[in-house]
Write a protein that holds these residues in place. Structure first.
Motif, mmCIF file in Angstrom:
data_model
loop_
_atom_site.group_PDB
_atom_site.id
_atom_site.type_symbol
_atom_site.label_atom_id
_atom_site.label_comp_id
_atom_site.label_asym_id
_atom_site.label_seq_id
_atom_site.Cartn_x
_atom_site.Cartn_y
_atom_site.Cartn_z
ATOM 1 N N ILE A 21 -3.518 3.110 -11.236
ATOM 2 C CA ILE A 21 -2.653 2.595 -10.183
ATOM 3 C C ILE A 21 -3.520 1.873 -9.154
ATOM 4 C CG2 ILE A 21 -0.917 3.196 -8.452
ATOM 5 C CD1 ILE A 21 -0.494 5.831 -10.056
ATOM 6 N N LEU A 22 -3.305 0.575 -9.002
ATOM 7 C CA LEU A 22 -4.174 -0.250 -8.178
ATOM 8 C C LEU A 22 -3.427 -0.904 -7.026
ATOM 9 C CD1 LEU A 22 -6.105 -2.097 -11.056
ATOM 10 C CD2 LEU A 22 -6.798 -0.018 -9.842
ATOM 11 N N ASN A 23 -4.209 -1.375 -6.052
ATOM 12 C CA ASN A 23 -3.696 -2.077 -4.888
ATOM 13 C C ASN A 23 -4.626 -3.260 -4.627
ATOM 14 O OD1 ASN A 23 -3.785 -1.567 -1.339
ATOM 15 N ND2 ASN A 23 -2.215 -2.672 -2.451
ATOM 16 N N MET A 24 -4.391 -4.365 -5.344
ATOM 17 C CA MET A 24 -5.272 -5.525 -5.241
ATOM 18 C C MET A 24 -4.522 -6.793 -5.623
ATOM 19 S SD MET A 24 -7.674 -5.116 -8.682
ATOM 20 C CE MET A 24 -8.502 -3.679 -8.042
ATOM 21 N N ASP A 25 -5.209 -7.917 -5.588
ATOM 22 C CA ASP A 25 -4.611 -9.193 -5.948
ATOM 23 C C ASP A 25 -4.269 -9.209 -7.433
ATOM 24 O OD1 ASP A 25 -4.186 -12.161 -5.100
ATOM 25 O OD2 ASP A 25 -5.346 -12.284 -6.959
ATOM 26 N N PHE A 26 -3.141 -9.820 -7.773
ATOM 27 C CA PHE A 26 -2.660 -9.825 -9.158
ATOM 28 C C PHE A 26 -3.676 -10.403 -10.137
ATOM 29 C CE2 PHE A 26 -1.243 -13.937 -7.457
ATOM 30 C CZ PHE A 26 -1.624 -14.817 -8.467
ATOM 31 N N ALA A 27 -4.400 -11.438 -9.729
ATOM 32 C CA ALA A 27 -5.343 -12.088 -10.637
ATOM 33 C C ALA A 27 -6.484 -11.156 -11.020
ATOM 34 C CB ALA A 27 -5.884 -13.367 -10.010
ATOM 35 N N ASP A 28 -6.895 -10.302 -10.092
ATOM 36 C CA ASP A 28 -7.975 -9.362 -10.377
ATOM 37 C C ASP A 28 -7.525 -8.243 -11.311
ATOM 38 O OD1 ASP A 28 -9.733 -10.756 -8.702
ATOM 39 O OD2 ASP A 28 -9.065 -9.645 -6.937
ATOM 40 N N VAL A 29 -6.247 -7.901 -11.253
ATOM 41 C CA VAL A 29 -5.729 -6.792 -12.061
ATOM 42 C C VAL A 29 -5.870 -7.064 -13.550
ATOM 43 C CG1 VAL A 29 -3.649 -5.454 -12.624
ATOM 44 C CG2 VAL A 29 -4.108 -6.115 -10.259
ATOM 45 N N VAL A 30 -5.653 -8.313 -13.968
ATOM 46 C CA VAL A 30 -5.587 -8.623 -15.397
ATOM 47 C C VAL A 30 -6.886 -9.195 -15.958
ATOM 48 C CG1 VAL A 30 -3.103 -8.958 -15.309
ATOM 49 C CG2 VAL A 30 -4.605 -10.919 -14.939
ATOM 50 N N LEU A 31 -7.950 -9.179 -15.185
ATOM 51 C CA LEU A 31 -9.206 -9.744 -15.670
ATOM 52 C C LEU A 31 -9.716 -9.037 -16.919
ATOM 53 C CD1 LEU A 31 -11.200 -10.434 -12.361
ATOM 54 C CD2 LEU A 31 -10.221 -12.116 -13.947
ATOM 55 N N ARG A 32 -9.429 -7.725 -17.033
ATOM 56 C CA ARG A 32 -9.920 -6.959 -18.181
ATOM 57 C C ARG A 32 -9.003 -7.043 -19.391
ATOM 58 N NH1 ARG A 32 -10.260 -1.170 -16.104
ATOM 59 N NH2 ARG A 32 -8.566 -1.919 -14.796
ATOM 60 N N ALA A 33 -7.826 -7.646 -19.225
ATOM 61 C CA ALA A 33 -6.894 -7.743 -20.349
ATOM 62 C C ALA A 33 -7.511 -8.566 -21.470
ATOM 63 C CB ALA A 33 -5.591 -8.371 -19.885
ATOM 64 N N LYS A 34 -7.268 -8.131 -22.706
ATOM 65 C CA LYS A 34 -7.833 -8.829 -23.862
ATOM 66 C C LYS A 34 -6.791 -8.933 -24.957
ATOM 67 C CE LYS A 34 -10.035 -4.512 -25.423
ATOM 68 N NZ LYS A 34 -9.568 -3.693 -24.281
ATOM 69 N N GLY A 35 -7.135 -9.651 -26.009
ATOM 70 C CA GLY A 35 -6.222 -9.829 -27.118
ATOM 71 C C GLY A 35 -5.678 -8.498 -27.603
ATOM 72 N N GLY A 36 -4.363 -8.451 -27.823
ATOM 73 C CA GLY A 36 -3.728 -7.206 -28.230
ATOM 74 C C GLY A 36 -3.120 -6.444 -27.082
ATOM 75 N N ASP A 37 -3.379 -6.877 -25.847
ATOM 76 C CA ASP A 37 -2.764 -6.270 -24.673
ATOM 77 C C ASP A 37 -1.507 -7.043 -24.299
ATOM 78 O OD1 ASP A 37 -4.833 -4.457 -24.591
ATOM 79 O OD2 ASP A 37 -5.968 -5.539 -23.051
ATOM 80 N N PHE A 38 -0.715 -6.453 -23.404
ATOM 81 C CA PHE A 38 0.533 -7.084 -22.961
ATOM 82 C C PHE A 38 0.633 -7.013 -21.445
ATOM 83 C CE2 PHE A 38 5.091 -6.644 -21.823
ATOM 84 C CZ PHE A 38 5.530 -7.899 -22.225
ATOM 85 N N VAL A 39 1.017 -8.124 -20.829
ATOM 86 C CA VAL A 39 1.145 -8.214 -19.376
ATOM 87 C C VAL A 39 2.562 -8.634 -19.025
ATOM 88 C CG1 VAL A 39 0.309 -9.308 -17.268
ATOM 89 C CG2 VAL A 39 -1.287 -8.862 -19.147
ATOM 90 N N LYS A 67 0.816 -1.211 0.000
ATOM 91 C CA LYS A 67 0.000 0.000 0.000
ATOM 92 C C LYS A 67 0.852 1.265 0.000
ATOM 93 C CE LYS A 67 -3.972 -2.118 2.345
ATOM 94 N NZ LYS A 67 -4.856 -2.072 3.547
ATOM 95 N N GLU A 68 1.973 1.228 0.724
ATOM 96 C CA GLU A 68 2.845 2.395 0.775
ATOM 97 C C GLU A 68 3.426 2.693 -0.605
ATOM 98 O OE1 GLU A 68 3.343 4.340 3.798
ATOM 99 O OE2 GLU A 68 1.521 3.133 3.985
#
Length: 287
Positions: free
Chosen positions: A175-193, A69-70
């Motif tokens: 800029i988020l502060n959450m679990d990694f799996a939730d962060v990428v739920l919106r990622a779709k084809g053409g995105d990069f992680v 969080k910091e």
């Protein structure tokens, strides 16, 4: 595919560097990491840490995240209120008594209610004045790295803080502060992680436990399930980790590149040196 960092930086803007020294930072490994990254629409980094890859890419659209969080507060203040941050930091001295007074703030009952600006300044100050820039918490969640006793540390790098703020603003970075799996739920084809999790280790007292409950092998398996989901959605991903037998077996169906890296942050000097790491991709090399 992109083989040159400059192809991302279309406006020839100065390359910002991380404003924090963070364990596992990737500045020394940018060349193999950035090689052949596909062009993308939206950049995601669920374990941003110091953000070396993010700042090097300067993506047009981005989402970054961290469980610390910091650290997240520091990114938000650098993005939205960098001049106030510079003004405050520039007044803080490199003195032992002042260091321990600032370090002890997280022991106060009202620590969580303090202004984000103060949280950000505290983290950056401690990072540049504590021993070896080592972010470490005890079991109670209190920062406990001692004073570094450096003669002239760069507590407030004004130009780089402003450049980092510019990168965060131009990309309108989320800029988020959450679990990694939730962060990428919106990622779709053409995105990069890009995923740079706390590393797997053969040693139970490894640095992967730098914060809170650490990141164990159950988490590593859950992360593998997340990248499998990304792969099925047509999202390009790149993942960094240590080259342990567990990790090599876990990602064996993907392209794996073993690289050598220096580990400069360790509370024990004998723990610093060259280590084998892996870069796991679902693009580029044939699988």
């Amino acid at each position: 595919m992109c083989t040159n960092l400059k192809s991302f930086n279309t406006q020839n803007a100065p390359i910002a560097i991380p404003f924090l020294k963070w364990a596992g930072g990737k500045r020394q490994l940018l060349e193999p990491i950035l090689k052949d990254i596909p062009h993308f629409n939206h950049y995601y980094e669920p374990f941003v840490g110091g953000g070396a890859v993010y700042f090097a890419l300067q993506p047009k659209r981005a989402t970054i995240n961290d469980l610390n969080k910091e650290l997240v507060l520091a990114y938000k203040v650098v993005k939205d209120d960098v001049e106030s941050l510079i003004s405050l930091l520039s007044k803080w001295p490199n003195e032992s008594s002042f260091f321990y007074r600032i370090r002890s703030m997280d022991r106060l009952n009202n620590f969580g209610d303090m202004p984000p600006l103060l949280h950000a300044a505290r983290l950056i100050y401690l990072n540049h004045t504590c021993y070896n820039g080592l972010y470490r918490e005890n079991k109670k969640g209190f920062f406990n790295t001692p004073f570094g006793k450096y003669q002239n540390p760069k507590i407030c790098s004004e130009d780089n803080l402003r450049q980092a703020s510019s990168v965060l603003q131009k990309s309108n970075t989320e800029i988020l502060n959450m679990d990694f799996a939730d962060v990428v739920l919106r990622a779709k084809g053409g995105d990069f992680v890009y995923l740079d999790p706390p590393y797997d280790s053969l040693k139970p007292d490894s640095f992967t436990a730098y914060q809170g409950g650490g990141f164990n092998r159950t988490d590593q398996i859950r992360l593998k399930q997340t990248v499998d989901m990304l792969d099925k959605k047509g999202v390009s991903f790149l993942l960094s980790n240590t080259a342990t037998p567990f990790i090599l077996d876990l990602y064996k169906e993907y392209s794996i590149q073993i690289i050598t890296a220096k580990r400069p942050i360790n509370s024990n000097g004998k723990g610093r040196g060259n280590v084998e790491e892996v870069l796991v991709r679902n693009y580029g090399q044939k699988r």
